[in-house]
Design an enzyme around this catalytic site. Structure first.
Site, PDB file in Angstrom:
ATOM      1  N   TRP A 139      60.236  34.719  24.166  1.00  0.00           N
ATOM      2  CA  TRP A 139      60.576  34.847  22.748  1.00  0.00           C
ATOM      3  C   TRP A 139      60.750  36.309  22.366  1.00  0.00           C
ATOM      4  O   TRP A 139      61.659  36.675  21.626  1.00  0.00           O
ATOM      5  CB  TRP A 139      59.498  34.172  21.928  1.00  0.00           C
ATOM      6  CG  TRP A 139      59.818  33.690  20.538  1.00  0.00           C
ATOM      7  CD1 TRP A 139      58.881  33.249  19.650  1.00  0.00           C
ATOM      8  CD2 TRP A 139      61.069  33.566  19.844  1.00  0.00           C
ATOM      9  NE1 TRP A 139      59.477  32.866  18.461  1.00  0.00           N
ATOM     10  CE2 TRP A 139      60.833  33.054  18.561  1.00  0.00           C
ATOM     11  CE3 TRP A 139      62.384  33.840  20.190  1.00  0.00           C
ATOM     12  CZ2 TRP A 139      61.826  32.821  17.614  1.00  0.00           C
ATOM     13  CZ3 TRP A 139      63.391  33.612  19.249  1.00  0.00           C
ATOM     14  CH2 TRP A 139      63.106  33.109  17.986  1.00  0.00           C
ATOM     15  N   SER A 179      62.914  26.741  17.768  1.00  0.00           N
ATOM     16  CA  SER A 179      63.609  27.954  18.214  1.00  0.00           C
ATOM     17  C   SER A 179      63.325  28.272  19.674  1.00  0.00           C
ATOM     18  O   SER A 179      62.567  29.200  19.970  1.00  0.00           O
ATOM     19  CB  SER A 179      63.181  29.137  17.341  1.00  0.00           C
ATOM     20  OG  SER A 179      61.760  29.205  17.263  1.00  0.00           O
ATOM     21  N   ALA A 216      63.705  30.118  22.873  1.00  0.00           N
ATOM     22  CA  ALA A 216      64.238  31.454  23.154  1.00  0.00           C
ATOM     23  C   ALA A 216      65.523  31.377  23.964  1.00  0.00           C
ATOM     24  O   ALA A 216      66.457  32.164  23.753  1.00  0.00           O
ATOM     25  CB  ALA A 216      63.182  32.265  23.911  1.00  0.00           C
ATOM     26  N   LYS A 220      52.072  20.983  16.449  1.00  0.00           N
ATOM     27  CA  LYS A 220      53.109  20.170  17.101  1.00  0.00           C
ATOM     28  C   LYS A 220      53.031  20.283  18.618  1.00  0.00           C
ATOM     29  O   LYS A 220      53.480  19.382  19.339  1.00  0.00           O
ATOM     30  CB  LYS A 220      54.498  20.534  16.582  1.00  0.00           C
ATOM     31  CG  LYS A 220      54.867  22.019  16.634  1.00  0.00           C
ATOM     32  CD  LYS A 220      55.392  22.493  17.975  1.00  0.00           C
ATOM     33  CE  LYS A 220      55.592  23.987  17.969  1.00  0.00           C
ATOM     34  NZ  LYS A 220      56.086  24.513  19.248  1.00  0.00           N
ATOM     35  N   ASP A 264      60.295  21.549  14.261  1.00  0.00           N
ATOM     36  CA  ASP A 264      59.675  22.050  15.485  1.00  0.00           C
ATOM     37  C   ASP A 264      59.129  20.908  16.331  1.00  0.00           C
ATOM     38  O   ASP A 264      59.149  20.960  17.566  1.00  0.00           O
ATOM     39  CB  ASP A 264      58.550  23.026  15.122  1.00  0.00           C
ATOM     40  CG  ASP A 264      58.418  24.164  16.119  1.00  0.00           C
ATOM     41  OD1 ASP A 264      59.102  24.132  17.159  1.00  0.00           O
ATOM     42  OD2 ASP A 264      57.640  25.100  15.857  1.00  0.00           O
ATOM     43  N   SER A 275      60.718  22.832  26.620  1.00  0.00           N
ATOM     44  CA  SER A 275      59.368  22.881  26.057  1.00  0.00           C
ATOM     45  C   SER A 275      58.321  22.896  27.167  1.00  0.00           C
ATOM     46  O   SER A 275      58.197  21.942  27.934  1.00  0.00           O
ATOM     47  CB  SER A 275      59.141  21.660  25.153  1.00  0.00           C
ATOM     48  OG  SER A 275      57.769  21.482  24.880  1.00  0.00           O
ATOM     49  N   ARG A 276      57.555  23.970  27.246  1.00  0.00           N
ATOM     50  CA  ARG A 276      56.492  24.053  28.252  1.00  0.00           C
ATOM     51  C   ARG A 276      55.427  22.991  28.010  1.00  0.00           C
ATOM     52  O   ARG A 276      54.850  22.443  28.955  1.00  0.00           O
ATOM     53  CB  ARG A 276      55.831  25.429  28.211  1.00  0.00           C
ATOM     54  CG  ARG A 276      56.755  26.583  28.497  1.00  0.00           C
ATOM     55  CD  ARG A 276      56.023  27.899  28.294  1.00  0.00           C
ATOM     56  NE  ARG A 276      56.948  29.005  28.154  1.00  0.00           N
ATOM     57  CZ  ARG A 276      56.586  30.223  27.783  1.00  0.00           C
ATOM     58  NH1 ARG A 276      55.318  30.467  27.508  1.00  0.00           N
ATOM     59  NH2 ARG A 276      57.478  31.190  27.684  1.00  0.00           N
TER      60      ARG A 276
END
Length: 330
Positions: free
Chosen positions: A11, A133, A135, A186, A239, A249-250
């Site tokens: 990010w 968002s 990165a 989230k 989000d 998404s990790r």
């Protein structure tokens, strides 16, 4: 405008490149000497975001050099490092710049939100930037919309003017508590969505997890002073959607590995980067107990991660709870 970005993860790197495109004078600070040497010599940040880093972006490991004369300082480190970087900033600060925080998390030791941690050390205006968002998409100039929140709306407006372009749209919300909680909580639900995927469940299951997850996020948020409408915005639903459905998404990816039978430690090792939802699960579980808020999904994910509960048993526990009205507790 001189803007400093503290932290050269995915990010931090992406926002530095974005702001450089807008014509700002950017300094990217990092503390890892090996990473510093790699970026300076190759202009790439291969571990986190393997894209070209423009020569115009200054790279440094000297924090005082990074922030001197900056009008905006962006904190782009993981949530567990925000206290340390805030303390260091207090030692070198020489002007009243605006702090923009990108970290999404709740400090496990104090249960404080990131802006609360920062304000322990700095009197500066703190603006929270949150929302859907990735990165990897922002750096590719894929249209993205996020939200800014601060106790000082004027500070939000300054950041809005400095950060926005035709591919990066920012809205303003006065609800700092809700925006921060939405961005943090989230990640817990995204872990659950990933576990569901790893178990081989379908879209029905994920939709239920996301919707009921939003309900318990809202319950806790309202108890802590948030506006419930915030959770229907970019920092909430927005989000939540992107983090629960994207392979970028990790948290979701870690959940998938756990659902497939890997331990938490094995999953984190395979991801190789910070999975914010793990520590946030601890924090949210404690907050739910302290405030006596029903958060059944969070409770079951906590049990899977830290008590060794079988994911199938956790699903059974959720599906066989006492009957409820849908908007119970909201």
């Amino acid at each position: 405008m001189k803007i400093s970005v503290l932290g050269a993860g995915s990010w931090g790197t992406a926002i530095a490149i974005h702001l450089n495109r807008l014509g700002h004078q950017i300094t990217l600070w990092l503390r890892d000497k090996n990473q510093f040497e790699e970026i300076v010599s190759t202009r790439h940040n291969k571990k986190y975001l393997d894209v070209d880093i423009p020569q115009e972006i200054s790279i440094t490991t000297d924090l005082k050099e990074a922030v001197t004369n900056s009008e905006i300082v962006v904190i782009a480190v993981p949530s567990h490092a925000v206290r340390e970087i805030s303390e260091k900033l207090k030692e070198v600060v020489d002007k009243n710049f605006i702090v923009v925080n990108l970290a999404k998390g709740i400090e496990t030791s104090t249960l404080k939100r990131m802006s609360e941690v920062i304000k322990e050390y700095l009197s500066n205006d703190v603006v929270v930037l949150s929302g859907p968002s990735h990165a990897e998409e922002v750096v590719r100039q894929i249209p993205t919309a996020c939200v800014l929140a601060s106790l000082n709306v004027k500070a939000c407006e300054i950041v809005q003017d400095a950060f926005m372009d035709e591919n990066f749209r920012l809205y303003i919300n006065k609800d700092v508590v809700g925006v921060e909680l939405g961005g943090s909580l989230k990640n817990i639900i995204a872990l659950g969505a990933g576990i569901s995927d790893g178990l081989g469940f379908g879209d029905n299951t994920k939709a239920a997890l996301m919707t009921r997850g939003l309900a318990e996020i809202t319950r806790l948020g309202v108890a802590l002073g948030s506006d419930p409408l915030t959770f229907l915005g970019l920092a909430g639903v927005g989000d939540l959607i992107v983090t629960c459905t994207s392979m970028l998404s990790r948290n979701r990816r870690a959940g998938i590995l756990i659902g497939k039978g890997k331990s938490l430690e094995e999953a984190l090792k395979e991801i190789g980067m910070v999975v914010e939802g793990v520590n946030t699960t601890k924090s949210a579980y404690r907050l739910s107990q302290i405030n006596k808020i029903e958060m059944p999904i969070t409770k079951e994910i906590y049990s899977i991660l830290f008590e060794g509960k079988n994911p199938y048993e956790a699903v059974y526990s959720l599906m066989t709870r006492d009957k409820k009205h849908e908007l119970h507790g909201i």
